[in-house]
Design an enzyme around this catalytic site. Structure first.
Site, PDB file in Angstrom:
ATOM      1  N   ASP A  83      43.378  21.289 -24.825  1.00 12.66           N
ATOM      2  CA  ASP A  83      43.342  22.191 -23.665  1.00 12.66           C
ATOM      3  C   ASP A  83      42.984  23.607 -24.118  1.00 12.66           C
ATOM      4  OD1 ASP A  83      45.715  22.918 -24.837  1.00 12.66           O
ATOM      5  OD2 ASP A  83      46.931  22.793 -23.007  1.00 12.66           O
ATOM      6  N   SER A  84      42.800  23.797 -25.432  1.00 21.24           N
ATOM      7  CA  SER A  84      42.235  25.051 -25.946  1.00 21.24           C
ATOM      8  C   SER A  84      40.867  25.302 -25.313  1.00 21.24           C
ATOM      9  CB  SER A  84      42.114  25.010 -27.471  1.00 21.24           C
ATOM     10  OG  SER A  84      41.474  23.820 -27.890  1.00 21.24           O
ATOM     11  N   ASP A 131      44.175  15.888 -24.506  1.00 20.22           N
ATOM     12  CA  ASP A 131      45.344  16.770 -24.430  1.00 20.22           C
ATOM     13  C   ASP A 131      45.830  16.853 -22.983  1.00 20.22           C
ATOM     14  OD1 ASP A 131      47.125  18.443 -25.635  1.00 20.22           O
ATOM     15  OD2 ASP A 131      45.724  20.107 -25.947  1.00 20.22           O
ATOM     16  N   LYS A 184      47.784  13.572 -26.116  1.00 21.75           N
ATOM     17  CA  LYS A 184      48.690  14.495 -26.831  1.00 21.75           C
ATOM     18  C   LYS A 184      49.483  15.272 -25.795  1.00 21.75           C
ATOM     19  CE  LYS A 184      47.395  18.546 -28.880  1.00 21.75           C
ATOM     20  NZ  LYS A 184      48.292  19.503 -28.176  1.00 21.75           N
ATOM     21  N   GLU A 237      52.746  18.441 -25.510  1.00 22.30           N
ATOM     22  CA  GLU A 237      53.515  19.447 -26.245  1.00 22.30           C
ATOM     23  C   GLU A 237      55.005  19.300 -25.953  1.00 22.30           C
ATOM     24  OE1 GLU A 237      51.997  23.374 -25.451  1.00 22.30           O
ATOM     25  OE2 GLU A 237      49.958  22.833 -26.072  1.00 22.30           O
ATOM     26  N   GLU A 239      52.320  23.215 -35.336  1.00 28.79           N
ATOM     27  CA  GLU A 239      51.487  24.424 -35.190  1.00 28.79           C
ATOM     28  C   GLU A 239      52.269  25.689 -35.531  1.00 28.79           C
ATOM     29  OE1 GLU A 239      49.034  24.681 -31.698  1.00 28.79           O
ATOM     30  OE2 GLU A 239      48.528  26.792 -32.100  1.00 28.79           O
TER      31      GLU A 239
HETATM   32  O1  KIV Z   1      44.513  22.501 -27.556  1.00 31.15           O
HETATM   33  C1  KIV Z   1      44.273  22.334 -28.765  1.00 31.15           C
HETATM   34  O2  KIV Z   1      43.135  22.481 -29.218  1.00 31.15           O
HETATM   35  C2  KIV Z   1      45.389  21.963 -29.631  1.00 31.15           C
HETATM   36  C3  KIV Z   1      45.144  21.880 -31.100  1.00 31.15           C
HETATM   37  C4  KIV Z   1      44.788  23.164 -31.683  1.00 31.15           C
HETATM   38  C5  KIV Z   1      46.235  21.219 -31.825  1.00 31.15           C
HETATM   39  O3  KIV Z   1      46.447  21.733 -29.151  1.00 31.15           O
END
Ligand code: KIV
Length: 279
Positions: free
Chosen positions: A41-42, A80, A109, A111, A178
């Site tokens: 989600d970056s 994510d 993924k 969090e 992280e």
């Molecule tokens: O959103 C993302 O890119 C991430 C990674 C940097 C682990 O969570």
């Protein structure tokens, strides 16, 4: 690569992971031999230009995961789960399911540590492999008061170990650490039997992950200490487009090689066409 393949690399060859957000970045990450590609989600920050990751929606993520899945053939593709898309077990199941069925991801993924155990258990029971993420979890940036390293007190370090153990017991196949001091990352890596994937956690973890745009010099709004930039593609791209602009303005582009031509005979006939001037 499958989730069990990644899981079996604990204490083995380091696991190389990279984010990617579309067909071409997925293809590049795959061609470079990445074991795991995360559509993070970056993308909210590096692709969509938001301040943080909080405004990314499920529909936006699905769009990018689908595109990336077309470029990734070998690596494990992980999607994510965006902010508030797994607040309840029901939401986690619905949205996690969408990532596999619509997005063609192979895992998700999310969090969190002990607080997301019910969601991880439900996803795993439904056949959706889960990569966990603890430490500096960007979706909680408001609570942390900014992008700050975590686990810097004894209590916080112990809480991170408990979080890692909790996500492992819930069935996660690996866990991202992280922005955690290397000593704490080492403690966690020894405390669990699933691989730890570090980003800003030193070189003691079982694998590493970085953001594609950071590695390639495509995003310079801020660069965390833990990033290594291997090439300045952003600057090179600006230079290339400047050269193109100069060529267009000076009519050096397009050249003969970029131009379609008629046969001499047809060209002659076309030249003879009389065009009435518009009134
Ligand atoms: O959103 C993302 O890119 C991430 C990674 C940097 C682990 O969570």
């Amino acid at each position: 690569m499958t989730a069990p393949d990644i899981q079996s690399r604990k204490d083995g060859e380091k696991i190389c992971c990279m984010t990617a957000y579309d067909y071409s970045s997925g293809m590049i990450a795959d061609a470079a031999g990445m074991d795991l590609v995360l559509v993070g989600d970056s993308l909210g920050m590096v692709v969509l230009g938001h301040e943080d990751t909080l405004s990314v929606t499920m529909d936006e993520m699905i769009h990018h995961v689908r595109a990336t899945s077309r470029g990734v053939k070998r690596a494990l593709l992980v999607a994510d789960m965006p902010f508030m898309s797994y607040s309840t077990v029901e939401m986690a199941l619905e949205n996690g399911g969408r990532f596999l069925s619509e997005g063609r991801a192979k895992a998700v993924k999310l969090e969190g540590g002990e607080n997301v155990v019910p969601q991880i258990e439900a996803l795993v029971a439904a056949g959706i492999p889960v990569m966990a993420h603890i430490g500096l979890t960007p979706q909680h940036v408001a609570r942390f008061g900014g992008f700050k390293a975590q686990g810097k007190t004894l209590e916080a370090a112990k809480a991170l170990v408990e979080d890692a153990r909790a996500v492992e017991a819930a069935g996660a196949f690996c866990v991202v650490l992280e922005a955690i001091p290397v000593e704490v990352a080492e403690l966690i890596t020894k405390a669990v039997d699933i691989p730890t994937i570090g980003i800003g956690a030193g070189n003691v973890t079982d694998g590493q992950i970085l953001v594609y745009h950071d590695v390639l010099g495509l995003f310079d709004r801020f660069t965390p200490k833990f990033v290594r930039t291997y090439v300045q593609h952003g600057k090179e791209a600006v230079q290339a487009l400047e050269m193109y602009g100069k060529d267009v303005r000076s009519t050096r582009f397009p050249g003969d090689k970029n131009t379609f031509y008629l046969s001499d005979e047809m060209a002659e006939q076309v030249r003879k066409i009389k065009i009435k001037k518009k009134k």
